[in-house]
Design a protein around this motif. Structure first.
Motif, mmCIF file in Angstrom:
data_model
loop_
_atom_site.group_PDB
_atom_site.id
_atom_site.type_symbol
_atom_site.label_atom_id
_atom_site.label_comp_id
_atom_site.label_asym_id
_atom_site.label_seq_id
_atom_site.Cartn_x
_atom_site.Cartn_y
_atom_site.Cartn_z
ATOM 1 N N TRP A 118 -21.712 -49.874 -25.212
ATOM 2 C CA TRP A 118 -21.698 -49.978 -23.747
ATOM 3 C C TRP A 118 -20.271 -50.186 -23.268
ATOM 4 C CZ3 TRP A 118 -20.321 -53.742 -20.107
ATOM 5 C CH2 TRP A 118 -20.722 -53.469 -18.787
ATOM 6 N N CYS A 159 -15.173 -50.016 -24.820
ATOM 7 C CA CYS A 159 -16.552 -49.664 -25.129
ATOM 8 C C CYS A 159 -16.902 -50.374 -26.431
ATOM 9 C CB CYS A 159 -16.713 -48.152 -25.276
ATOM 10 S SG CYS A 159 -16.531 -47.265 -23.719
ATOM 11 N N ARG A 181 -14.566 -46.315 -16.035
ATOM 12 C CA ARG A 181 -14.766 -44.921 -15.649
ATOM 13 C C ARG A 181 -13.511 -44.090 -15.909
ATOM 14 N NH1 ARG A 181 -19.487 -44.300 -13.058
ATOM 15 N NH2 ARG A 181 -20.501 -46.173 -12.264
ATOM 16 N N ASP A 239 -26.968 -52.163 -15.300
ATOM 17 C CA ASP A 239 -25.856 -52.733 -14.533
ATOM 18 C C ASP A 239 -24.634 -51.829 -14.514
ATOM 19 O OD1 ASP A 239 -25.570 -53.082 -17.244
ATOM 20 O OD2 ASP A 239 -24.620 -55.049 -17.102
ATOM 21 N N GLY A 240 -24.849 -50.515 -14.472
ATOM 22 C CA GLY A 240 -23.737 -49.592 -14.399
ATOM 23 C C GLY A 240 -23.121 -49.327 -15.759
ATOM 24 N N GLY A 241 -22.011 -48.606 -15.755
ATOM 25 C CA GLY A 241 -21.370 -48.277 -17.021
ATOM 26 C C GLY A 241 -22.162 -47.236 -17.790
ATOM 27 N N HIS A 278 -17.949 -50.093 -19.310
ATOM 28 C CA HIS A 278 -18.034 -49.951 -17.861
ATOM 29 C C HIS A 278 -16.875 -49.156 -17.281
ATOM 30 C CE1 HIS A 278 -18.586 -50.982 -13.607
ATOM 31 N NE2 HIS A 278 -19.799 -51.337 -13.946
ATOM 32 N N ASP A 305 -10.764 -53.533 -20.439
ATOM 33 C CA ASP A 305 -12.126 -53.375 -20.930
ATOM 34 C C ASP A 305 -12.194 -52.240 -21.942
ATOM 35 O OD1 ASP A 305 -11.589 -51.439 -19.076
ATOM 36 O OD2 ASP A 305 -13.596 -51.388 -18.234
#
Length: 452
Positions: free
Chosen positions: A80, A99, A84, A61-63, A82, A97
């Motif tokens: 994990w 990691c 960038r 799902d990306g990230g 997401h 957000d």
């Protein structure tokens, strides 16, 4: 003593190419291979079935999914995130957000930690707790206009509680790759005293992580440790002057004996220690581990005396709040006018500082919170490659570095109270280790404590 440091180790006939990827490790039964791989502009964590070659992605799902390790029940622990943004941009933008740590099992993902923090290089201990690197708790530690890039050593308990086990020094020091020994008693990790400095492996007892033994030489860069199942040896990524590039080193932990056995990074053990797994240039390799690959402790040189050149400064002063850089003392040496110094930053943080072999500034900040009018006794110690700072009888912080500028026996002069609004009562310099502080650990003393 180093061995097997010749060129061309990567061309060993016993080396087998496994797959494209990095950070790989076999499951305990040897039937699955865990790895990370760059896919497009991101990273994914995959599991390959050894028998069929089928690959299962932990998430798509990306990230970025990174640095996977096996859990005790066949689960997969990984990082994990997401975002960038770069860490710098995320910090300035106060991004929501982070990691965080996640756990995958039987096709389902579960979040273990939360927050706008970076948590990585995690692994399970034998008791089921998790150790990781984390920026958690570093908020507010930076000076005005500074960007904090520190990472501390954290433990995540089964109930989700996060506990800081060890703090790095300053705003740009960091830890990475914490790993607990198979018997659950020892904790090893890599630490850099400041951003862009050499990484060094450190060892401590799990029940006393502040009593630290440096494992690798000051001239070597070392990270990504992995315990051999025998609990006697370590594998790690290392580089020492003269090497052709990053290599896989093996260490006999108790003696410090080292041997370079392959070109590559990110080692792990398989088949109960009979195989070594590592990656090089985006490809994962494995090779049998022969008996003569393990370094012998017989030829290790005598450990140098850590107290051969001690500089101790004892300063007594009455504290007054500072609003600008203010020195309690400066010890001026022929080699450098700021050979030793104790000062307050604009933030009110007390710092003990010296100079590296090349004259660079090396400092150790205190965690003590000072009160107006407080009577303070600070004990500052510089050994061969460590700095110590004790405030009012409590050992505050210790810094392990790459050695310091050689100084004359005595300073040219000592300046007291430069721009300091408080009153400096006294400053005493000596070459004796202070009785109030525990002496630096040697390997012999450390392992004698472990046996007890």
């Amino acid at each position: 003593m180093l061995g097997c440091c010749a060129l061309g180790l990567a061309a060993s006939a016993s080396e087998i190419e496994l797959l494209a990827g990095e950070e790989a490790s076999f499951s305990p039964d040897g039937m699955k291979l865990l790895f990370q791989r760059q896919v497009g502009d991101g990273f994914r964590v995959g599991i390959r079935d050894v028998a069929t070659g089928t690959e299962t992605w932990v998430r798509t799902d990306g990230g970025n999914a990174l640095q996977p390790t096996w859990g005790p029940d066949g689960s997969v622990l990984y990082t994990w995130g997401h975002s960038r943004e770069t860490a710098f941009a995320a910090d300035r933008a106060r991004s929501a957000d982070g990691c965080n740590l996640w756990l995958w099992k039987d096709g389902a993902n579960r979040r273990l930690t939360t927050g706008r923090v970076r948590e990585y290089s995690a692994a399970f201990a034998p008791d089921g707790r998790i150790y990781c690197s984390s920026t958690r708790g570093t908020e507010g530690r930076e000076a005005p206009g500074d960007f904090i890039n520190a990472a501390y050593l954290y433990r995540v308990d089964p109930d989700g509680r996060t506990v800081c086990v060890h703090e790095a020094v300053g705003t740009k020091g960091g830890v990475t790759g914490p790993r607990v020994s198979p018997d659950g008693r020892l904790l090893v990790w890599a630490q850099s005293a400041a951003f862009a400095q050499t990484w060094r492996l450190l060892l401590a007892r799990v029940d006393n992580p502040r009593r630290i033994l440096p494992l690798t030489p000051r001239t070597m860069c070392a990270y990504a440790p992995a315990w051999h199942p025998d609990g006697v040896h370590l594998a790690f990524t290392g580089f020492t002057p003269g090497d052709p590039g990053w290599g896989i080193y093996l260490m006999h932990v108790r003696s410090g004996a080292l041997r370079r056995v392959a070109d590559g990074r990110n080692p792990s053990f398989a088949d109960n220690g009979r195989r070594l797994v590592y990656d090089r240039a985006g490809t994962v390799y494995a090779r049998p581990l022969a008996a003569d690959d393990l370094p012998s402790p017989d030829s290790v040189p005598t450990e140098p005396d850590p107290l051969a050149d001690v500089r101790c400064v004892r300063a007594k002063f009455r504290y007054r709040p500072v609003k600008a850089l203010a020195h309690v003392f400066q010890a001026i040496y022929p080699e450098h006018p700021l050979g030793l110094q104790l000062f307050f930053r604009e933030t009110g943080e007390l710092c003990f500082a010296t100079r590296g072999p090349d004259g660079r500034y090396v400092w150790l900040p205190s965690r003590h919170v000072f009160k107006n009018g407080e009577e303070v006794e600070a004990v500052c110690v510089r050994t061969r490659d460590e700095l110590y700072l004790s405030v009012n009888g409590e050992l505050d912080v210790v810094r392990h570095d790459d050695g310091y500028l050689k100084l004359s026996a005595e300073p040219v002069r000592v300046l007291k109270g430069n721009k300091f609004p408080g009153e400096v009562r006294s400053v005493e310099l000596s070459h004796a280790w202070p009785e109030a502080l525990a002496k630096p650990l040697t390997r012999a003393a450390f392992f004698e404590e472990v046996v007890k």
